[in-house]
Design an enzyme around this catalytic site. Structure first.
Site, PDB file in Angstrom:
ATOM      1  N   GLU A   1     -10.364  -9.727   5.149  1.00 25.69           N
ATOM      2  CA  GLU A   1      -9.251  -8.906   4.832  1.00 25.69           C
ATOM      3  C   GLU A   1      -7.953  -9.221   5.429  1.00 25.69           C
ATOM      4  O   GLU A   1      -7.845  -9.932   6.555  1.00 25.69           O
ATOM      5  CB  GLU A   1      -9.333  -7.490   5.453  1.00 25.69           C
ATOM      6  CG  GLU A   1     -10.602  -6.645   4.959  1.00 25.69           C
ATOM      7  CD  GLU A   1     -10.518  -5.234   5.640  1.00 25.69           C
ATOM      8  OE1 GLU A   1      -9.679  -4.931   6.263  1.00 25.69           O
ATOM      9  OE2 GLU A   1     -11.811  -4.952   5.936  1.00 25.69           O
TER      10      GLU A   1
ATOM     11  N   GLU B   1      -5.518   4.222  -1.092  1.00 19.93           N
ATOM     12  CA  GLU B   1      -6.894   5.038  -1.024  1.00 19.93           C
ATOM     13  C   GLU B   1      -6.255   6.413  -0.375  1.00 19.93           C
ATOM     14  O   GLU B   1      -6.052   6.368   0.874  1.00 19.93           O
ATOM     15  CB  GLU B   1      -7.888   4.263  -0.469  1.00 19.93           C
ATOM     16  CG  GLU B   1      -8.351   3.091  -1.219  1.00 19.93           C
ATOM     17  CD  GLU B   1      -9.298   2.312  -0.430  1.00 19.93           C
ATOM     18  OE1 GLU B   1     -10.411   2.697  -0.199  1.00 19.93           O
ATOM     19  OE2 GLU B   1      -8.907   1.342  -0.261  1.00 19.93           O
TER      20      GLU B   1
ATOM     21  N   LYS C   1      -8.198   7.593   3.105  1.00 22.79           N
ATOM     22  CA  LYS C   1      -8.170   7.089   4.364  1.00 22.79           C
ATOM     23  C   LYS C   1      -7.270   7.810   5.240  1.00 22.79           C
ATOM     24  O   LYS C   1      -6.434   8.734   4.795  1.00 22.79           O
ATOM     25  CB  LYS C   1      -7.460   5.571   4.147  1.00 22.79           C
ATOM     26  CG  LYS C   1      -8.339   4.879   3.372  1.00 22.79           C
ATOM     27  CD  LYS C   1      -8.201   3.446   3.403  1.00 22.79           C
ATOM     28  CE  LYS C   1      -9.175   2.826   4.350  1.00 22.79           C
ATOM     29  NZ  LYS C   1      -9.143   1.311   4.514  1.00 22.79           N
TER      30      LYS C   1
ATOM     31  N   GLU D   1      -2.432   3.510   6.454  1.00 26.40           N
ATOM     32  CA  GLU D   1      -3.819   3.162   5.905  1.00 26.40           C
ATOM     33  C   GLU D   1      -4.084   3.464   4.362  1.00 26.40           C
ATOM     34  O   GLU D   1      -5.000   2.788   3.865  1.00 26.40           O
ATOM     35  CB  GLU D   1      -4.964   3.829   6.940  1.00 26.40           C
ATOM     36  CG  GLU D   1      -5.051   3.703   8.154  1.00 26.40           C
ATOM     37  CD  GLU D   1      -5.559   2.029   8.096  1.00 26.40           C
ATOM     38  OE1 GLU D   1      -6.605   1.717   7.593  1.00 26.40           O
ATOM     39  OE2 GLU D   1      -5.161   1.270   9.117  1.00 26.40           O
TER      40      GLU D   1
END
Length: 343
Positions: free
Chosen positions: A261, A313, A316, A321
Site C-alpha cells: 500500500e 470508502e 472507513k 481515511e
C-alpha cells in the site's frame, strides 16, 4: 521474485498533471478496498480496472463475488488472508488445505494469483506468533499442487519499526522481532518478498516542520537526508531502506520488499490533502516503482507496488481515511481535471 506484468493506463493520474493520456508498462497495481455502502458491484469494478488498463489488484480477503468477477479478466491478484483466519490455517495442514480449497482452488483455471498475503499489519498483535506456521502450511498446499510461482508473504507497516531515522539506525520492535525472524527465514528460503505499507503522507502530516513536503512527494531536487554514504531525495526510499536495515539486523539480507500500500488522501485534512497533492504523490509513486532503480541501499532491487486505493470508502473512519481513492463510488476519477469514466 514473481514479477507482476502490468500495463497501467496512467490517465487517471498523469492526465491531471500533463493533460494527455499516457501509457507505461510498470510493475504496479491498485488495492480494491470494500469499506463502503455505495460502491459498485465487483463486476463493474473489474470492468473499471480493465477500462483503465490496471492489470493487478490487491484483495484484502477472498471475497467470492470479486473472485468470480475476476475470472478470465487477466488481472493478477494479490489475495489476502483475514487476520482472524490465521490461527485456523496455522493449526493443521488440513485446515490450511481446506482454506486453499475454498478460496483459491476454484479460481485457479481462470484467475492469476501472484501473492497470498497471510494477514494485514498483524505484527505485532494477537495473531503474530502463528503467522509463520500459517505461511508454511499455505506454502505446503501450493507445493503439493505445483503452484510454487504464487508467493506467500505477509503485510507489515512501519509500526513494526522501533526507529526509522536515520535508515541505518532502524530496527524492529522487540515485540515484533521474534515473529519477524521466523517470517524472514521463511521468505528467504522461498525467494519471496516482505510486503510493506509505506505512507510518507502520515510522516509529513504529523510533523510538517521537520518533514519537508517535497521530500514526502518525491519532488526534492537534491539530497534531503544523508545517512553515512547514502543520500536520500525522498522519504519513500528512506522508509524502504529502513526495512532493509532492520531485516539485516535480524540476520537476513536476501529478502526483498513489495509495497502493498502507498497513497495520499485527496481530502480530509485541509491543505495537507488536496487533489493536486494526491495526484502528485501517486503519479510519482507509480513512476518510482516503474523505474526499477532500487533504493540507495539496494540499487536495482525490484519492487512491485500497489496504490491505495481504487475508491473513496465511506465506511472507513471519517477524515483522510475515506479519501484515498483514485475514483469516487460513481467510478469517476477523483482528480477534477480528469475526464469522467464512460460506460
Amino acid at each position: 521474485m514473481a514479477k507482476l506484468r502490468i500495463r497501467l493506463v496512467l490517465s487517471i493520474i498523469i492526465a491531471s498533471m500533463h493533460g494527455h493520456m499516457g501509457v507505461a508498462s510498470i510493475d504496479i497495481g491498485v488495492c480494491y478496498g470494500m469499506n463502503g455502502d455505495n460502491l459498485p458491484p465487483p463486476s463493474a469494478v473489474v470492468a473499471l480496472y480493465k477500462k483503465y488498463g490496471i492489470n493487478s489488484m490487491r484483495l484484502f480477503d477472498p471475497n467470492p463475488q470479486a473472485l468470480e468477477a475476476l475470472r478470465g479478466s487477466l488481472i493478477e491478484v494479490s489475495l489476502g488472508v483475514r487476520n482472524a483466519d490465521i490461527p485456523t490455517i496455522a493449526s493443521t495442514q488440513e485446515a490450511a488445505d481446506s482454506w486453499f480449497q475454498s478460496n483459491v482452488a476454484p479460481y485457479l483455471n481462470d484467475v492469476e494469483f501472484a501473492y497470498i498475503s497471510v494477514g494485514n499489519e498483524a505484527i505485532p498483535g494477537q495473531y503474530a506468533s502463528v503467522i509463520p506456521p500459517a505461511m508454511q502450511n499455505l506454502q505446503n498446499a501450493l507445493n503439493a499442487r505445483n503452484l510454487a510461482g504464487i508467493k506467500v508473504t505477509t503485510v507489515v507497516s512501519t509500526a513494526t519499526l522501533a526507529s526509522s531515522y536515520p535508515p541505518s539506525g532502524s530496527a524492529f520492535l522487540p515485540e515484533a522481532s521474534s515473529t519477524l525472524s521466523g517470517v524472514l527465514q521463511f521468505l528467504s528460503a522461498q525467494g519471496s518478498p516482505l510486503m510493506i505499507n509505506v505512507y510518507p503522507y502520515f510522516a509529513y502530516a504529523s510533523d510538517p516542520t521537520n518533514v519537508r513536503l517535497d521530500y514526502a512527494q518525491f519532488t526534492a531536487t537534491g539530497a534531503v537526508v544523508v545517512d553515512s554514504n547514502l543520500s536520500y531525495q525522498n522519504l519513500f526510499d528512506a522508509v524502504v531502506d529502513s526495512f532493509y536495515w532492520a531485516m539485516e539486523k535480524l540476520g537476513v539480507s536476501d529478502v526483498g520488499v513489495a509495497v502493498s500500500e502507498s497513497g495520499w488522501p485527496s481530502a480530509g485534512n485541509g491543505n495537507f490533502t488536496t487533489p493536486e497533492l494526491a495526484g502528485t504523490y501517486n503519479r510519482n509513486f507509480i513512476k518510482r516503482i516503474g523505474s526499477n532503480i532500487g533504493t540507495p541501499k539496494r540499487p536495482g532491487a525490484h519492487m512491485d507496488g500497489f496504490v491505495f486505493a481504487i475508491f473513496n470508502e465511506n465506511l472507513k473512519p471519517a477524515g483522510t481515511e475515506q479519501n484515498f481513492g483514485l475514483f469516487d463510488p460513481s467510478m469517476n476519477p477523483v482528480y477534477p481535471s480528469l475526464p469522467p469514466a464512460k460506460g
